[in-house]
Design an enzyme around this catalytic site. Structure first.
Site, short mmCIF file in Angstrom:
data_model
loop_
_atom_site.label_atom_id
_atom_site.label_comp_id
_atom_site.label_asym_id
_atom_site.label_seq_id
_atom_site.Cartn_x
_atom_site.Cartn_y
_atom_site.Cartn_z
N HIS A 156 0.81 -1.22 -0.04
CA HIS A 156 0.10 -0.25 -0.02
C HIS A 156 0.89 1.31 0.22
O HIS A 156 0.41 2.39 0.30
CB HIS A 156 -0.82 -0.02 1.27
CG HIS A 156 -1.76 -1.21 1.32
ND1 HIS A 156 -2.96 -1.35 0.98
CD2 HIS A 156 -1.39 -2.33 2.13
CE1 HIS A 156 -3.39 -2.77 1.37
NE2 HIS A 156 -2.41 -3.36 1.83
N SER A 277 15.10 21.61 -15.83
CA SER A 277 13.70 22.44 -16.23
C SER A 277 14.32 23.66 -16.66
O SER A 277 15.44 24.38 -16.61
CB SER A 277 13.20 22.63 -14.85
OG SER A 277 12.21 24.08 -14.93
N LYS A 283 16.22 21.55 -10.77
CA LYS A 283 15.40 20.24 -11.05
C LYS A 283 16.37 19.19 -11.79
O LYS A 283 17.14 19.61 -12.59
CB LYS A 283 14.36 20.77 -11.99
CG LYS A 283 13.07 21.38 -11.41
CD LYS A 283 12.43 20.37 -10.22
CE LYS A 283 11.63 19.44 -10.60
NZ LYS A 283 10.45 19.94 -11.39
N GLU A 290 9.39 8.43 -16.97
CA GLU A 290 7.99 9.03 -16.87
C GLU A 290 7.67 8.69 -18.56
O GLU A 290 6.35 8.33 -18.56
CB GLU A 290 7.97 10.59 -16.79
CG GLU A 290 8.03 10.94 -15.34
CD GLU A 290 8.22 12.42 -15.20
OE1 GLU A 290 7.61 13.41 -15.88
OE2 GLU A 290 9.09 12.84 -14.29
#
Ligand code: ARG
Length: 457
Positions: A156, A277, A283, A290
């Site tokens: 979980h 970024s 970043k 992704e």
């Protein structure tokens, strides 16, 4: 270019309809397989006397020349052609005259396209298998480096029990090993030749289907001519196997995205596989992971495209089936591209063992071990579970962990507790002692590595 089927029609095909009908932009990539199939077909026509030896030799040589010319960029595939089969035959006829026009004896584009697709996908499957093997190797390399990297195992997405990073990675190795099995199984079932089924019903010419099948490396021939030209199970099976692979990659991608976040900071990806970024200078984004996660939907879509396209199709060939290639090719292209970046990304990632251990020390992930310690001393497990739950609640209220509670404090809960408990609830022991077969103990890592070596060799 004159249509292969010119003759019956009086009028020309409408330009928009012609474009709509054409599949050359998708199937031109099968030119090698198309030519190879035609060579085997010509050779078998010679064997059964349909073509003379001289005609067969001329055709095979002519096809070899076309192959060479396309490979070397001397012959451009005409984007206006209807499909790759029409194109190759038209060039052959242009070069050889009437001899070229004999190649299509005892053959139809229906068995031809089924043949080409099987041959092409056989090659693509071999590429994908190789790429999956590389990813399994990368996981094994990292697992070997991280047999001592203790981290929380999750259920979980809540810290559950301590494991090692090696164990976590090898779980993905196991998934991918099943993917190899699925692809090889599908490839084995696909490896039967449809050539000679012709349009749908076979032919009155005396042909030798076994000869061309053997020549092309098939294990046998499709036994029903209708099935041979209308079966696309192999596209569905392969795409289904690829969809499962994407699901696995997507799960690993999701973990990497989490692990590389500051919240976890378990893993750092090499700069070669991250981006920055345009506005936020700090970043470091896990874009590759992704994208893999994002591209999973495409492959699921390809599978649904194929299943839906085939649903309700009457026998035998229907033009709907031309849609098969775009879907199955996209599935292979996508999976292969994902695997291509994933393997080196895994191999070059840096593992933050200290952060994993720190996370493993929080969240009471040794609570099961405390309950097990009691159960080993005769306390019924349900009672031990309940008692441990109460102890955890007490620790949370009093800002303590199970390791730093005093024996006296333990004794307030039960007289069964003694000094020995500390040894069993240390995080290191919790991992090391999980020696049950397949459990998280480092002693089980070698067996997993051996298994994966065996299935990938
Ligand atoms: N381009 C076609 C396809 O991919 C080849 C088969 C054409 N057959 C036919 N009967 N029109 O399916």
């Amino acid at each position: 270019m004159e249509k292969l089927w010119a003759g019956r029609a009086h009028g020309a095909l409408d330009k928009a309809a012609d474009d709509f009908n054409s599949s050359i932009s998708v199937d031109s990539r099968m030119y090698r397989q198309d030519i190879r199939g035609s060579m085997a077909h010509a050779a078998s026509l010679v064997k059964t006397g349909i073509l003379s030896g001289a005609e067969g030799a001329k055709i095979i040589e002519g096809l070899g020349g076309i192959l060479r010319d396309i490979d070397e960029g001397k012959l451009e595939i005409d984007p206006a052609a209807e499909d790759i089969h029409s194109f190759v035959e038209a060039v052959l006829t242009e070069r050889l005259g009437d001899t070229g026009r004999k190649l299509h004896t005892a053959r139809s584009r229906n068995d031809q396209v089924a043949l080409d697709t099987r041959l092409y996908l056989r090659d693509r499957t071999a590429d994908t298998i190789e790429l999956i093997v590389k990813l399994i190797d990368a996981l094994c390399v990292q697992a070997e480096r991280n047999t001592d990297a203790v981290m929380p195992g999750y259920t979980h997405l809540q810290r559950a029990q301590p494991i090692t990073f090696a164990h976590q990675l090898l779980a993905y190795g196991m998934m991918l090993s099943r993917d190899l099995g699925r692809l090889s199984d599908a490839a084995r079932r696909m490896n039967y030749s449809p050539l000679g089924a012709c349009a749908l019903a076979g032919t009155t010419h005396h042909i030798d289907r076994m000869m061309s099948a053997a020549e092309l490396g098939f294990d046998g021939i499709c036994l029903n001519s209708l099935d041979a030209v209308s079966d696309r199970d192999f596209c569905v099976e392969l795409t289904s196997a690829l969809a499962i692979t994407m699901m696995h990659l997507s799960r690993l991608a999701e973990e990497l995205i989490l692990w590389t976040s500051w919240e976890f900071h378990f893993v750092e990806l090499s700069d070669a596989y991250t981006t920055g970024s345009s506005i936020m200078p700090q970043k470091k984004n896990s874009d590759m992971a992704e994208l893999v996660r994002g591209k999973t939907g495409r492959v699921y879509g390809d599978l649904i495209t194929l299943l839906t396209m085939l649903k309700g199709l009457p026998l035998a060939y229907n033009k709907d089936m031309q849609e098969d290639k775009e879907a199955v090719f996209d599935a292979f292209d996508t999976v292969n591209a994902c695997l291509g970046v994933f393997a080196p990304m895994i191999e070059t990632m840096t593992v933050k063992k200290e952060n994993m251990l720190a996370a493993a020390k929080g969240g009471f992930i040794n609570a099961t071990d405390l309950a097990d310690w009691l159960a080993k001393r005769g306390v019924p497990f349900r009672t031990a579970y309940r008692l441990t739950g109460e102890i955890v609640a007490w620790c949370i209220e009093n800002g303590k962990t199970l390791e730093d509670m005093s024996l006296e404090e333990y004794k307030n809960f039960s007289e069964v507790f003694d000094e020995g408990l500390y040894e069993d609830i240390s995080i290191a022991a919790c991992v090391e002692k999980r020696t049950s077969a397949g459990g998280a103990s480092p002693v089980n890592i070698q067996a997993q590595l051996d298994y994966l070596k065996q299935v990938t060799s």
